[in-house]
Design a protein around this motif. Structure first.
Motif, short mmCIF file in Angstrom:
data_model
loop_
_atom_site.label_atom_id
_atom_site.label_comp_id
_atom_site.label_asym_id
_atom_site.label_seq_id
_atom_site.Cartn_x
_atom_site.Cartn_y
_atom_site.Cartn_z
N PHE A 182 -62.81 -80.25 49.24
CA PHE A 182 -61.84 -80.94 48.40
C PHE A 182 -62.06 -82.46 48.44
N ASN A 183 -62.29 -82.97 49.65
CA ASN A 183 -62.46 -84.42 49.83
C ASN A 183 -63.68 -84.93 49.07
N VAL A 184 -64.81 -84.21 49.21
CA VAL A 184 -66.04 -84.61 48.53
C VAL A 184 -65.85 -84.54 47.02
N TYR A 185 -65.26 -83.44 46.55
CA TYR A 185 -65.04 -83.27 45.10
C TYR A 185 -64.14 -84.36 44.55
N ARG A 186 -63.03 -84.64 45.26
CA ARG A 186 -62.08 -85.67 44.80
C ARG A 186 -62.73 -87.05 44.77
N THR A 187 -63.51 -87.39 45.80
CA THR A 187 -64.16 -88.71 45.86
C THR A 187 -65.14 -88.88 44.70
N VAL A 188 -65.92 -87.83 44.41
CA VAL A 188 -66.89 -87.89 43.31
C VAL A 188 -66.16 -88.01 41.97
N GLU A 189 -65.09 -87.21 41.79
CA GLU A 189 -64.34 -87.23 40.53
C GLU A 189 -63.69 -88.59 40.28
N VAL A 190 -63.14 -89.19 41.33
CA VAL A 190 -62.50 -90.51 41.19
C VAL A 190 -63.51 -91.54 40.72
N SER A 191 -64.67 -91.56 41.36
CA SER A 191 -65.69 -92.55 41.00
C SER A 191 -66.20 -92.34 39.57
N LEU A 192 -66.28 -91.07 39.14
CA LEU A 192 -66.76 -90.78 37.79
C LEU A 192 -65.72 -91.10 36.72
N LEU A 193 -64.45 -90.80 37.02
CA LEU A 193 -63.40 -90.91 36.01
C LEU A 193 -62.73 -92.28 35.93
N MET A 194 -62.81 -93.05 37.01
CA MET A 194 -62.05 -94.31 37.06
C MET A 194 -62.43 -95.26 35.92
N GLU A 195 -63.71 -95.50 35.74
CA GLU A 195 -64.14 -96.42 34.68
C GLU A 195 -63.82 -95.84 33.30
N GLU A 196 -64.04 -94.53 33.16
CA GLU A 196 -63.77 -93.88 31.87
C GLU A 196 -62.29 -93.95 31.51
N LEU A 197 -61.41 -93.73 32.50
CA LEU A 197 -59.97 -93.72 32.25
C LEU A 197 -59.44 -95.11 31.91
N LEU A 198 -60.05 -96.13 32.52
CA LEU A 198 -59.54 -97.49 32.32
C LEU A 198 -60.31 -98.27 31.26
#
Length: 507
Positions: A323-339
């Protein structure tokens, strides 16, 4: 005479091995505690409280009916959306009414929490004629809208049909469904994002109200928005839900999550990262140890309850790491896209969902980790007595549990059928079970039961308390008490090994 020293030597070796394992495990547990308590902070509670106070509780100067919790109809929803909701989202003035110069037209809730993008409002509808009308009433009723079901969901364009709020938008496959009071709701629907300007948002909501955006088929409305507080590095993801059940009226619920999505910012965060690496190394070591034990003992390994607890701890730990690895990867991928676009709604709810899931997994993990300590302190006389008591009276307790739950569920069904339509605590069968546990603990409201049925109410309450509280619970305590007395008597005959442990510590 040669046998006794050999037994003593093997016992000493066993104690040394247990103590060595205990010391290693204490280091592992310390690392896990640092890691878990580093994830949460008191700031999360206060941020949740601040947002809850702003959006869920009406201020004393406003009409009490305008608050979120007091929404009871579609008219109340529009009153809340055009009043307290917009007042909470757009902070364009200082407390002395001085107009604030907002950077990039971004609102700061409480002047500290940056509103990310815009707030999204979404509704789910059901189609007409999704339920059956009894023939006698066909002359009086033409329309029939069922409770929400995915198959009954309305996906056709309606109203003005010119903007996204009048057209159905399919759900993202990643977005989690919402489990509400009246159903499980999909993540699609008719949705729109509020503009960055408060005046434009007011005009948009008034326009939708005047053009009947909410219809008879509307079953749920979701208000979603996210904020970021740079002072404490926390995201706050807020979901306000208004359900319009087929009975009429409205039910409100809310979810406010304060989560730390940007994990590694300060030096303390990097220290926690080192704890996470140490945790992974511990888990790899434990996996190798358990694999060696399974190969050596084979079927015998699975006959010990402690070995099952070890396996459970490893499985939960591996899931938490994943879960931790998946969440960390998803945050880094989605953060720029979301903002990337300041005018659209950034869906941080998906990330918050995974973060909360990870937190829950770690909480379960540390619970089992603390329970495992009993495995290493079993050489203590008191601990052995307690474990022997539980294992010896297991059969008696199982027989008692069967009898207890037969009576308990019989009363739960009686309560549900007699009081279900009148008393909230008995409105569902699950509620009946929880309510009865509360009665056993002394937390009950006798007046509501009596008001629902003046004859069966008192009979139900008195007989339940008599049979469950006075008879069955005392039987349960008697079983454990008698078994403990037997075990204690047996242990007084056996010589204690505790002096050997003290000698071992001195060495």
């Amino acid at each position: 005479g040669a046998v006794k020293p050999r037994v003593s030597c093997s016992r000493e070796l066993e104690l040394k091995t247990t103590l060595r394992e205990l010391l290693v495990y204490i280091v592992f547990l310390t690392d896990l505690c640092l890691l878990t308590f580093g994830m949460v902070s008191t700031d999360m509670y206060y941020l949740n409280k601040a947002m809850s106070h702003l959006f869920l509780e009406p201020s004393s100067s406003e009409d009490d009916r305008s608050g979120f919790g007091s929404i009871g109809s579609r008219a109340d929803f529009w009153r809340f959306a055009e009043g307290p909701l917009l007042d909470g989202l757009y902070w364009d003035k200082w407390y002395n009414n001085m107009t604030l110069t907002l950077q990039n037209n971004n609102s700061r809730i409480y002047y500290e929490n940056l509103l990310l993008g815009g707030a999204q409002i979404r509704q789910l509808k059901v189609r007409n004629n999704t339920c059956s009308i009894y023939p006698y009433f066909h002359t009086f009723l033409e329309d029939c809208y069922s409770e929400y079901r995915y198959r009954a969901e309305d996906r056709s364009d309606f109203g003005l049909r010119n903007e996204s709020e009048w057209k159905y938008t399919s759900a993202s496959s990643l977005s989690p469904w919402y489990w509400g009071s009246m159903g499980l709701y999909s993540s699609g629907g008719y949705m729109f994002t509020l503009p960055k300007s408060k005046q434009e948002s007011v005009e948009k909501l008034v326009f939708l109200r005047q053009n009947s955006w909410l219809t008879r088929g509307t079953r749920a409305v979701f208000i979603d928005f996210s904020t970021y507080n740079a002072n404490i590095n926390l995201f706050c993801i807020i979901k306000l839900v208004v359900e319009f059940p087929a009975t009429g009226g409205a039910l409100t619920s809310s979810h406010i999550y304060s989560v730390k999505l940007l994990r590694y910012v300060t030096y303390y965060d990097y220290f926690l990262a080192s704890c996470e690496i140490a945790f992974c190394l511990f888990i790899i070591t434990f996996i190798i140890q358990e694999a060696i034990k399974i190969v050596k003992l084979k079927k015998e390994y699975f006959r010990s309850a402690w070995n099952w607890l070890d396996l459970l701890l490893l499985v939960v730990s591996i899931l938490a790491i994943a879960f931790n690895v998946y969440r960390t990867v998803e945050v880094s991928l989605l953060m720029e896209e979301l903002l990337s676009d300041a005018h659209v709604y950034p869906d941080f709810y998906f990330l918050a969902f995974w973060q909360v899931l990870y937190n829950n997994m770690i909480a379960v993990n540390i619970f089992f980790a603390w329970i495992k300590i009993f495995k290493y302190v079993s050489f203590n006389k008191t601990m052995t007595q307690l474990s022997s008591t539980l294992s010896r009276c297991a059969k008696d307790i199982t027989g008692f549990a069967i009898m207890f739950f037969i009576i308990f569920f019989a009363y739960a069904q009686l309560g549900y059928l007699v009081f279900g339509s009148q008393v909230e605590e008995f409105s569902t069968f699950q509620n009946c079970i929880f309510t009865q546990f509360r009665i056993v603990l002394g937390d009950f409201n006798f007046e509501t039961i009596e008001a629902a049925n003046r004859i069966l109410g008192p009979i139900y309450f008195i007989t339940f308390v008599f049979f469950v509280f006075f008879i069955l619970l005392n039987m349960f305590l008697a079983i454990i008490n008698d078994t403990y007395s037997e075990v204690k008597a047996d242990f007084e005959v056996i010589p204690s090994q505790e002096l050997q442990i003290r000698d071992l510590f001195r060495q």
